[in-house]
Write a protein that holds these residues in place. Sequence first.
Motif, PDB file in Angstrom:
ATOM      1  N   PRO A  65      80.599 -45.940 -83.285  1.00 44.30           N
ATOM      2  CA  PRO A  65      81.472 -46.309 -84.397  1.00 44.30           C
ATOM      3  C   PRO A  65      82.816 -45.576 -84.392  1.00 44.30           C
ATOM      4  CG  PRO A  65      79.245 -45.927 -85.168  1.00 44.30           C
ATOM      5  CD  PRO A  65      79.287 -45.487 -83.743  1.00 44.30           C
ATOM      6  N   SER A  66      82.900 -44.456 -83.695  1.00 42.03           N
ATOM      7  CA  SER A  66      84.143 -43.684 -83.630  1.00 42.03           C
ATOM      8  C   SER A  66      85.268 -44.455 -82.953  1.00 42.03           C
ATOM      9  CB  SER A  66      83.912 -42.386 -82.863  1.00 42.03           C
ATOM     10  OG  SER A  66      83.665 -42.674 -81.483  1.00 42.03           O
ATOM     11  N   GLY A  67      84.911 -45.474 -82.172  1.00 43.55           N
ATOM     12  CA  GLY A  67      85.911 -46.238 -81.449  1.00 43.55           C
ATOM     13  C   GLY A  67      86.003 -45.873 -79.985  1.00 43.55           C
ATOM     14  N   SER A  68      85.490 -44.718 -79.601  1.00 42.76           N
ATOM     15  CA  SER A  68      85.508 -44.291 -78.208  1.00 42.76           C
ATOM     16  C   SER A  68      84.234 -44.764 -77.518  1.00 42.76           C
ATOM     17  CB  SER A  68      85.587 -42.772 -78.108  1.00 42.76           C
ATOM     18  OG  SER A  68      85.386 -42.360 -76.765  1.00 42.76           O
ATOM     19  N   ALA A  69      84.400 -45.463 -76.413  1.00 46.40           N
ATOM     20  CA  ALA A  69      83.231 -45.931 -75.664  1.00 46.40           C
ATOM     21  C   ALA A  69      82.755 -44.901 -74.642  1.00 46.40           C
ATOM     22  CB  ALA A  69      83.566 -47.245 -74.957  1.00 46.40           C
ATOM     23  N   LEU A  70      83.437 -43.765 -74.547  1.00 45.42           N
ATOM     24  CA  LEU A  70      83.043 -42.751 -73.566  1.00 45.42           C
ATOM     25  C   LEU A  70      81.645 -42.226 -73.862  1.00 45.42           C
ATOM     26  CD1 LEU A  70      86.349 -40.720 -73.223  1.00 45.42           C
ATOM     27  CD2 LEU A  70      85.381 -42.363 -71.601  1.00 45.42           C
ATOM     28  N   PRO A  71      80.786 -42.125 -72.846  1.00 48.00           N
ATOM     29  CA  PRO A  71      79.420 -41.642 -73.076  1.00 48.00           C
ATOM     30  C   PRO A  71      79.396 -40.154 -73.396  1.00 48.00           C
ATOM     31  CG  PRO A  71      79.774 -42.085 -70.746  1.00 48.00           C
ATOM     32  CD  PRO A  71      81.011 -42.526 -71.461  1.00 48.00           C
ATOM     33  N   SER A  72      78.527 -39.792 -74.322  1.00 52.76           N
ATOM     34  CA  SER A  72      78.306 -38.386 -74.639  1.00 52.76           C
ATOM     35  C   SER A  72      77.315 -37.815 -73.632  1.00 52.76           C
ATOM     36  CB  SER A  72      77.729 -38.249 -76.057  1.00 52.76           C
ATOM     37  OG  SER A  72      76.424 -38.812 -76.093  1.00 52.76           O
ATOM     38  N   GLU A  73      77.162 -36.511 -73.656  1.00 54.45           N
ATOM     39  CA  GLU A  73      76.167 -35.871 -72.783  1.00 54.45           C
ATOM     40  C   GLU A  73      74.763 -36.384 -73.120  1.00 54.45           C
ATOM     41  OE1 GLU A  73      74.687 -33.994 -69.674  1.00 54.45           O
ATOM     42  OE2 GLU A  73      76.826 -34.101 -70.106  1.00 54.45           O
ATOM     43  N   GLU A  74      74.490 -36.610 -74.416  1.00 57.09           N
ATOM     44  CA  GLU A  74      73.193 -37.143 -74.833  1.00 57.09           C
ATOM     45  C   GLU A  74      72.986 -38.557 -74.283  1.00 57.09           C
ATOM     46  OE1 GLU A  74      75.396 -35.757 -76.964  1.00 57.09           O
ATOM     47  OE2 GLU A  74      74.366 -33.899 -77.503  1.00 57.09           O
ATOM     48  N   ASP A  75      74.040 -39.375 -74.269  1.00 56.92           N
ATOM     49  CA  ASP A  75      73.947 -40.725 -73.699  1.00 56.92           C
ATOM     50  C   ASP A  75      73.590 -40.658 -72.219  1.00 56.92           C
ATOM     51  OD1 ASP A  75      74.752 -41.881 -76.136  1.00 56.92           O
ATOM     52  OD2 ASP A  75      76.870 -41.927 -75.536  1.00 56.92           O
ATOM     53  N   ILE A  76      74.224 -39.754 -71.504  1.00 51.59           N
ATOM     54  CA  ILE A  76      73.977 -39.613 -70.066  1.00 51.59           C
ATOM     55  C   ILE A  76      72.548 -39.139 -69.809  1.00 51.59           C
ATOM     56  CG2 ILE A  76      74.647 -38.305 -68.000  1.00 51.59           C
ATOM     57  CD1 ILE A  76      77.562 -38.373 -69.194  1.00 51.59           C
ATOM     58  N   GLN A  77      72.086 -38.166 -70.585  1.00 47.48           N
ATOM     59  CA  GLN A  77      70.727 -37.657 -70.416  1.00 47.48           C
ATOM     60  C   GLN A  77      69.682 -38.716 -70.744  1.00 47.48           C
ATOM     61  OE1 GLN A  77      70.485 -34.068 -72.756  1.00 47.48           O
ATOM     62  NE2 GLN A  77      71.915 -32.967 -71.430  1.00 47.48           N
ATOM     63  N   LEU A  78      69.884 -39.451 -71.834  1.00 49.96           N
ATOM     64  CA  LEU A  78      68.949 -40.523 -72.188  1.00 49.96           C
ATOM     65  C   LEU A  78      68.889 -41.567 -71.079  1.00 49.96           C
ATOM     66  CD1 LEU A  78      67.119 -42.176 -74.127  1.00 49.96           C
ATOM     67  CD2 LEU A  78      69.227 -43.252 -74.941  1.00 49.96           C
ATOM     68  N   THR A  79      70.035 -41.960 -70.569  1.00 44.37           N
ATOM     69  CA  THR A  79      70.087 -42.972 -69.520  1.00 44.37           C
ATOM     70  C   THR A  79      69.317 -42.515 -68.291  1.00 44.37           C
ATOM     71  OG1 THR A  79      72.223 -43.709 -70.350  1.00 44.37           O
ATOM     72  CG2 THR A  79      71.646 -44.377 -68.114  1.00 44.37           C
ATOM     73  N   GLU A  80      69.455 -41.260 -67.921  1.00 42.75           N
ATOM     74  CA  GLU A  80      68.732 -40.731 -66.759  1.00 42.75           C
ATOM     75  C   GLU A  80      67.218 -40.734 -67.002  1.00 42.75           C
ATOM     76  OE1 GLU A  80      68.136 -39.659 -62.998  1.00 42.75           O
ATOM     77  OE2 GLU A  80      70.061 -40.240 -63.847  1.00 42.75           O
ATOM     78  N   ARG A  81      66.787 -40.344 -68.204  1.00 41.49           N
ATOM     79  CA  ARG A  81      65.347 -40.362 -68.533  1.00 41.49           C
ATOM     80  C   ARG A  81      64.789 -41.787 -68.502  1.00 41.49           C
ATOM     81  NH1 ARG A  81      66.674 -37.450 -73.093  1.00 41.49           N
ATOM     82  NH2 ARG A  81      65.557 -38.919 -74.400  1.00 41.49           N
ATOM     83  N   VAL A  82      65.547 -42.729 -69.062  1.00 41.47           N
ATOM     84  CA  VAL A  82      65.108 -44.131 -69.078  1.00 41.47           C
ATOM     85  C   VAL A  82      65.033 -44.672 -67.648  1.00 41.47           C
ATOM     86  CG1 VAL A  82      65.767 -46.467 -69.793  1.00 41.47           C
ATOM     87  CG2 VAL A  82      65.922 -44.580 -71.412  1.00 41.47           C
ATOM     88  N   LYS A  83      66.012 -44.352 -66.836  1.00 41.57           N
ATOM     89  CA  LYS A  83      66.030 -44.808 -65.444  1.00 41.57           C
ATOM     90  C   LYS A  83      64.806 -44.281 -64.688  1.00 41.57           C
ATOM     91  CE  LYS A  83      68.852 -44.684 -61.291  1.00 41.57           C
ATOM     92  NZ  LYS A  83      68.786 -43.574 -60.374  1.00 41.57           N
ATOM     93  N   LYS A  84      64.510 -42.995 -64.836  1.00 41.98           N
ATOM     94  CA  LYS A  84      63.362 -42.390 -64.142  1.00 41.98           C
ATOM     95  C   LYS A  84      62.043 -42.987 -64.616  1.00 41.98           C
ATOM     96  CE  LYS A  84      65.489 -38.025 -62.912  1.00 41.98           C
ATOM     97  NZ  LYS A  84      65.542 -36.576 -63.138  1.00 41.98           N
ATOM     98  N   ALA A  85      61.904 -43.193 -65.923  1.00 45.27           N
ATOM     99  CA  ALA A  85      60.677 -43.797 -66.455  1.00 45.27           C
ATOM    100  C   ALA A  85      60.512 -45.214 -65.920  1.00 45.27           C
ATOM    101  CB  ALA A  85      60.705 -43.802 -67.981  1.00 45.27           C
ATOM    102  N   GLY A  86      61.590 -45.955 -65.861  1.00 43.63           N
ATOM    103  CA  GLY A  86      61.536 -47.318 -65.345  1.00 43.63           C
ATOM    104  C   GLY A  86      61.137 -47.375 -63.883  1.00 43.63           C
ATOM    105  N   GLU A  87      61.592 -46.413 -63.115  1.00 40.46           N
ATOM    106  CA  GLU A  87      61.222 -46.367 -61.700  1.00 40.46           C
ATOM    107  C   GLU A  87      59.708 -46.221 -61.542  1.00 40.46           C
ATOM    108  OE1 GLU A  87      63.672 -43.179 -60.241  1.00 40.46           O
ATOM    109  OE2 GLU A  87      65.448 -44.462 -60.106  1.00 40.46           O
ATOM    110  N   LEU A  88      59.087 -45.432 -62.404  1.00 40.74           N
ATOM    111  CA  LEU A  88      57.629 -45.266 -62.358  1.00 40.74           C
ATOM    112  C   LEU A  88      56.895 -46.559 -62.712  1.00 40.74           C
ATOM    113  CD1 LEU A  88      57.267 -41.782 -64.074  1.00 40.74           C
ATOM    114  CD2 LEU A  88      56.941 -42.304 -61.648  1.00 40.74           C
ATOM    115  N   LEU A  89      57.490 -47.352 -63.596  1.00 41.83           N
ATOM    116  CA  LEU A  89      56.863 -48.586 -64.064  1.00 41.83           C
ATOM    117  C   LEU A  89      57.256 -49.812 -63.245  1.00 41.83           C
ATOM    118  CD1 LEU A  89      57.363 -48.026 -67.893  1.00 41.83           C
ATOM    119  CD2 LEU A  89      55.201 -47.920 -66.637  1.00 41.83           C
ATOM    120  N   GLY A  90      58.229 -49.668 -62.370  1.00 37.41           N
ATOM    121  CA  GLY A  90      58.705 -50.818 -61.600  1.00 37.41           C
ATOM    122  C   GLY A  90      59.636 -51.719 -62.384  1.00 37.41           C
TER     123      GLY A  90
END
Length: 136
Positions: A86-111
């Motif tokens: 909502p701030s108007g900035s689309a730049l990812p936060s550190e939390e966004d980057i960390q969440l994305t990495e966790r989701v990616k790794k979990a998905g790799e385990l599930l195919g």
Amino acid sequence: EKQEEYETEKMNSPEQIALLACRLLHLDEYAEEHIYMLALNSACGLLGIFFLSKGTVNAALISPREIYIRALSAGAVQIALIHNHPSGSALPSEEDIQLTERVKKAGELLGISLADHIIIGGKSGAYISFREAKLI
């Protein structure tokens, strides 16, 4: 879950996903962060759109567990995450980057691959694609 009609066969570009996020989900209008997931088949065909979380003006909580429960129930082969800033900035936060990495790794385990994570930057409708930015 609520059913909506949408007129598209494939979600194969970040721009197309960002347009859907603004047109159908109104992610460019919210004053709080909202997170959605697109469930996709192997040809980027849209199987479903799932609401995952509503947060505050600068944070929303979600875990890979909630994401992949929905992805598995839809029969997804790949997923895309979308959320707004909502701030108007689309730049990812550190939390966004960390969440994305966790989701990616979990998905790799599930195919189930993480095709992209797109952040919509407020009312401007500007967006950042993690895939295009080479963050995944």
